[in-house]
Design a protein around this motif. Structure first.
Motif, PDB file in Angstrom:
ATOM      1  N   ALA A  43    -113.474 -11.561 -44.770  1.00 48.27           N
ATOM      2  CA  ALA A  43    -113.655 -12.912 -44.215  1.00 48.27           C
ATOM      3  C   ALA A  43    -114.838 -13.608 -44.873  1.00 48.27           C
ATOM      4  CB  ALA A  43    -113.858 -12.832 -42.705  1.00 48.27           C
ATOM      5  N   PHE A  44    -115.963 -12.892 -45.016  1.00 48.95           N
ATOM      6  CA  PHE A  44    -117.140 -13.514 -45.625  1.00 48.95           C
ATOM      7  C   PHE A  44    -116.892 -13.808 -47.107  1.00 48.95           C
ATOM      8  CE2 PHE A  44    -119.306 -12.395 -41.760  1.00 48.95           C
ATOM      9  CZ  PHE A  44    -120.190 -13.454 -41.620  1.00 48.95           C
ATOM     10  N   LEU A  45    -116.158 -12.906 -47.782  1.00 51.53           N
ATOM     11  CA  LEU A  45    -115.817 -13.173 -49.179  1.00 51.53           C
ATOM     12  C   LEU A  45    -114.955 -14.428 -49.268  1.00 51.53           C
ATOM     13  CD1 LEU A  45    -115.040  -9.621 -50.589  1.00 51.53           C
ATOM     14  CD2 LEU A  45    -117.022 -11.057 -51.067  1.00 51.53           C
ATOM     15  N   LYS A  46    -114.055 -14.561 -48.303  1.00 54.07           N
ATOM     16  CA  LYS A  46    -113.149 -15.699 -48.371  1.00 54.07           C
ATOM     17  C   LYS A  46    -113.884 -17.019 -48.131  1.00 54.07           C
ATOM     18  CE  LYS A  46    -108.560 -17.156 -47.340  1.00 54.07           C
ATOM     19  NZ  LYS A  46    -107.316 -17.043 -46.621  1.00 54.07           N
ATOM     20  N   VAL A  47    -114.938 -16.976 -47.329  1.00 53.86           N
ATOM     21  CA  VAL A  47    -115.670 -18.210 -47.049  1.00 53.86           C
ATOM     22  C   VAL A  47    -116.751 -18.478 -48.106  1.00 53.86           C
ATOM     23  CG1 VAL A  47    -117.146 -19.415 -45.379  1.00 53.86           C
ATOM     24  CG2 VAL A  47    -115.223 -18.030 -44.574  1.00 53.86           C
ATOM     25  N   VAL A  53    -112.672 -14.476 -56.561  1.00 53.36           N
ATOM     26  CA  VAL A  53    -112.696 -13.491 -55.475  1.00 53.36           C
ATOM     27  C   VAL A  53    -111.877 -14.004 -54.289  1.00 53.36           C
ATOM     28  CG1 VAL A  53    -114.161 -12.222 -53.860  1.00 53.36           C
ATOM     29  CG2 VAL A  53    -114.939 -12.618 -56.198  1.00 53.36           C
ATOM     30  N   ARG A  54    -112.042 -15.292 -54.000  1.00 53.08           N
ATOM     31  CA  ARG A  54    -111.278 -15.881 -52.882  1.00 53.08           C
ATOM     32  C   ARG A  54    -109.781 -15.734 -53.109  1.00 53.08           C
ATOM     33  NH1 ARG A  54    -114.801 -20.536 -52.352  1.00 53.08           N
ATOM     34  NH2 ARG A  54    -113.239 -21.820 -53.372  1.00 53.08           N
ATOM     35  N   ALA A  55    -109.354 -15.963 -54.350  1.00 53.60           N
ATOM     36  CA  ALA A  55    -107.923 -15.872 -54.653  1.00 53.60           C
ATOM     37  C   ALA A  55    -107.430 -14.433 -54.462  1.00 53.60           C
ATOM     38  CB  ALA A  55    -107.659 -16.350 -56.080  1.00 53.60           C
ATOM     39  N   VAL A  57    -108.732 -12.129 -52.504  1.00 58.24           N
ATOM     40  CA  VAL A  57    -108.726 -11.827 -51.060  1.00 58.24           C
ATOM     41  C   VAL A  57    -107.508 -12.466 -50.395  1.00 58.24           C
ATOM     42  CG1 VAL A  57    -109.940 -12.191 -48.880  1.00 58.24           C
ATOM     43  CG2 VAL A  57    -111.221 -11.517 -50.910  1.00 58.24           C
ATOM     44  N   THR A  58    -107.262 -13.729 -50.737  1.00 55.04           N
ATOM     45  CA  THR A  58    -106.109 -14.423 -50.149  1.00 55.04           C
ATOM     46  C   THR A  58    -104.817 -13.702 -50.516  1.00 55.04           C
ATOM     47  OG1 THR A  58    -107.320 -16.504 -50.344  1.00 55.04           O
ATOM     48  CG2 THR A  58    -104.950 -16.653 -49.942  1.00 55.04           C
ATOM     49  N   GLY A  59    -104.707 -13.284 -51.777  1.00 56.45           N
ATOM     50  CA  GLY A  59    -103.518 -12.558 -52.220  1.00 56.45           C
ATOM     51  C   GLY A  59    -103.308 -11.289 -51.400  1.00 56.45           C
ATOM     52  N   TYR A  60    -104.389 -10.543 -51.228  1.00 55.14           N
ATOM     53  CA  TYR A  60    -104.316  -9.310 -50.443  1.00 55.14           C
ATOM     54  C   TYR A  60    -103.817  -9.608 -49.025  1.00 55.14           C
ATOM     55  CZ  TYR A  60    -105.887  -5.492 -47.495  1.00 55.14           C
ATOM     56  OH  TYR A  60    -105.920  -4.494 -46.564  1.00 55.14           O
ATOM     57  N   ILE A  61    -104.450 -10.586 -48.395  1.00 52.62           N
ATOM     58  CA  ILE A  61    -104.099 -10.898 -47.002  1.00 52.62           C
ATOM     59  C   ILE A  61    -102.628 -11.311 -46.903  1.00 52.62           C
ATOM     60  CG2 ILE A  61    -104.503 -12.519 -45.095  1.00 52.62           C
ATOM     61  CD1 ILE A  61    -107.476 -12.589 -46.009  1.00 52.62           C
ATOM     62  N   GLU A  62    -102.190 -12.148 -47.843  1.00 51.63           N
ATOM     63  CA  GLU A  62    -100.806 -12.633 -47.768  1.00 51.63           C
ATOM     64  C   GLU A  62     -99.801 -11.498 -47.978  1.00 51.63           C
ATOM     65  OE1 GLU A  62    -100.105 -15.359 -46.497  1.00 51.63           O
ATOM     66  OE2 GLU A  62    -102.120 -16.196 -46.583  1.00 51.63           O
ATOM     67  N   ILE A  63    -100.107 -10.610 -48.929  1.00 51.95           N
ATOM     68  CA  ILE A  63     -99.187  -9.497 -49.190  1.00 51.95           C
ATOM     69  C   ILE A  63     -99.092  -8.580 -47.969  1.00 51.95           C
ATOM     70  CG2 ILE A  63     -98.885  -7.363 -50.528  1.00 51.95           C
ATOM     71  CD1 ILE A  63    -100.027  -8.983 -52.953  1.00 51.95           C
ATOM     72  N   ILE A  64    -100.239  -8.229 -47.419  1.00 49.86           N
ATOM     73  CA  ILE A  64    -100.235  -7.312 -46.280  1.00 49.86           C
ATOM     74  C   ILE A  64     -99.568  -7.956 -45.063  1.00 49.86           C
ATOM     75  CG2 ILE A  64    -101.700  -6.094 -44.620  1.00 49.86           C
ATOM     76  CD1 ILE A  64    -101.652  -4.682 -47.274  1.00 49.86           C
ATOM     77  N   ARG A  65     -99.905  -9.222 -44.818  1.00 45.14           N
ATOM     78  CA  ARG A  65     -99.331  -9.863 -43.629  1.00 45.14           C
ATOM     79  C   ARG A  65     -97.857 -10.203 -43.823  1.00 45.14           C
ATOM     80  NH1 ARG A  65    -102.804 -14.489 -40.963  1.00 45.14           N
ATOM     81  NH2 ARG A  65    -102.175 -15.532 -42.882  1.00 45.14           N
ATOM     82  N   GLY A  66     -97.457 -10.330 -45.101  1.00 44.86           N
ATOM     83  CA  GLY A  66     -96.092 -10.759 -45.374  1.00 44.86           C
ATOM     84  C   GLY A  66     -95.083  -9.628 -45.485  1.00 44.86           C
TER      85      GLY A  66
END
Lengths: 225, 252
Positions: A43-47, A53-55, A57-66
């Protein structure tokens, strides 16, 4: 009749059930701790981090949640051995839970960070704090206070999701129940017993987390729900 | 009374946001112990000027000297910000900390002061702003005026060379403005160097050594309050002061 069966099951199989519960709680505890830890970092990396790095992190979150958690656990348990990485059912399941929880919590926690007033960072920097000092001393404590209600939900989900580990054969509560039921064919009664155990644990957990939340409550944060 | 070398020297400061030129060549100096008030219509760059001084906003060009250090070229801005207090319009108190801890945290984290020393210092500063009995309250439990006084105590605890005030009373209910102004008056009397953006004409007139009137990103006129109020050189200065005095009164 049914009640008798239930009493019998508990009387006869309580050591097994207790063992299973122990593993369930252990899985939940490990997954919660690491999930929260990594989720907060993500979360802190994303903010606060740079675009690249943000991209990531976002990729990781989307893959796992998707993707379904079960698919992820199957990949960890059945597919990785093909590449020479052999994980126990317990380890594969726990890694799956951590990966998932971190992804979900990253999003909750990001929301908690972004709900903090912007002037908090400005004021911290104006005192001469570095960005990292400001994040650690000012933003993080407020983030935790804001995130506790979401974390409570997440922990409850996680505790119940650990029952999925039985599919790869981890000997947690659900697996124990399945084994008991397949022996005595009292499916209904066995799963009622297990359901009640989960319910009691979830209620206890909810109560404990609310106590912690109240203990950490300070004026100005109590309305954040 | 004042030392020769100015505490603060601003030279040809310029800042644009996109095509909007907010500061067009602003220059002035401040000596130790001086209180200067910046007035002017909204959107004339007064707040931008203050935030440029401690580099929360980076100016496009120009020089800012804190004593003899050029702030705009400083390697470590954090060591310079320690010496420049900032009091915000919206207080900016740390919501998760008590009044006392709000005042302590700067010295502890930034100056690495021991907690015991920082506590003693914070108690002193809270006494100075008349809030010692509220030391253990959280910001949410304080009134606006009390919050702003904690904000001032927090700035004072860093023992800065100068304190910048960005409309410190604009967010306050009228009956709470007085308590903040009287703390600021006391600071002025004790020769704290202060640069204040405000609409409080009574305060400007009675407390400041000099008033700087800004409009459209430039300093239109600056001088002692009595001169600006009684015979300003620029017609706009007179009009603006007249209008503000009408709105906010002459104060005490």
């Amino acid at each position: 009749m049914m009640l008798n069966n239930i009493i019998e099951i508990v009387a006869e199989h309580w050591p097994d059930l207790l063992e299973g519960l122990g593993l369930t709680l252990l899985m939940a505890l490990i997954s919660m701790s690491f999930g929260t830890f990594f989720g907060t970092i993500l979360a802190f990396l994303k903010v606060y981090s740079n675009k690249v790095v943000r991209a990531v992190v976002t990729g990781y979150i989307e893959i796992i949640r998707g993707t379904p958690m079960l698919v992820q656990i199957f990949i960890l348990y059945f597919a990785l051995p093909v590449y020479g990485i052999k994980l126990s059912a317990f380890t594969a399941a726990v890694i799956g839970f951590i990966l998932n929880s971190a992804a979900y919590q990253a999003e909750y926690t990001r929301g908690a960070i972004q709900s903090i007033e912007k002037n908090q960072m400005t004021a911290a920097r104006s005192l001469g704090m570095t960005k990292n000092q400001a994040i650690l001393s000012i933003i993080l404590p407020q983030t935790i206070k804001n995130a506790i209600p979401a974390w409570t939900n997440e922990f409850i989900y996680l505790l119940k999701y650990t029952s999925l580990a039985y599919i790869v054969g981890a000997e947690e509560l659900m697996e124990k129940a399945k084994v008991i039921a397949s022996r005595n064919f009292l499916f209904f009664e066995v799963y009622v017993v297990v359901a009640v155990i989960y319910l009691i644990i979830v209620l206890l957990l909810t109560w404990a987390l609310r106590k912690i939340e109240q203990k950490l409550d300070i004026p100005g944060f109590e309305t954040v729900r | 009374m004042t030392e020769n070398r100015p505490i603060l020297t601003i030279k040809n400061l310029k800042k644009s946001f996109g095509t909007n030129e907010v500061l067009k060549d602003v220059s002035f100096t401040m000596n130790k112990g001086e209180t200067k008030v910046i007035i002017g219509p909204s959107g004339t760059g007064k707040s931008t000027l203050l935030t440029c001084i401690n580099q929360l906003v980076l100016p496009d060009s120009g020089e800012i000297f804190l004593k003899d250090i050029d702030v705009t070229k400083a390697e470590n801005m954090n060591t310079i910000r320690q010496q420049i207090g900032f009091v915000f319009q919206d207080f900016g108190l740390f919501n998760h900390l008590t009044a006392l801890k709000n005042v302590m945290i700067g010295p502890v984290k930034v100056k690495k002061m021991s907690k015991a020393d920082a506590r003693d210092l914070a108690i002193e500063e809270l006494k100075r702003v008349g809030l010692i009995e509220h030391a253990d309250k959280y910001p949410a439990q304080l009134s606006g005026g009390q919050k702003q006084r904690v904000g001032i105590a927090r700035a004072l605890a860093m023992q800065p060379e100068i304190i910048l005030f960005d409309e410190p009373t604009s967010a306050l209910d009228p009956e709470l403005i007085g308590e903040v102004l009287s703390v600021m008056k006391e600071l002025a009397r004790n020769k704290m160097t202060m640069l204040i953006v405000t609409h409080e004409m009574g305060f400007a007139r009675t407390v400041s050594d000099e008033i700087i009137f800004m409009e459209g990103g430039v300093i239109v006129e600056q001088g002692p309050p009595e001169k600006l109020f009684k015979n300003p050189e620029n017609r706009r200065t007179g009009e603006f002061l007249f209008k503000l005095t009408e709105l906010y009164g002459e104060g005490d």
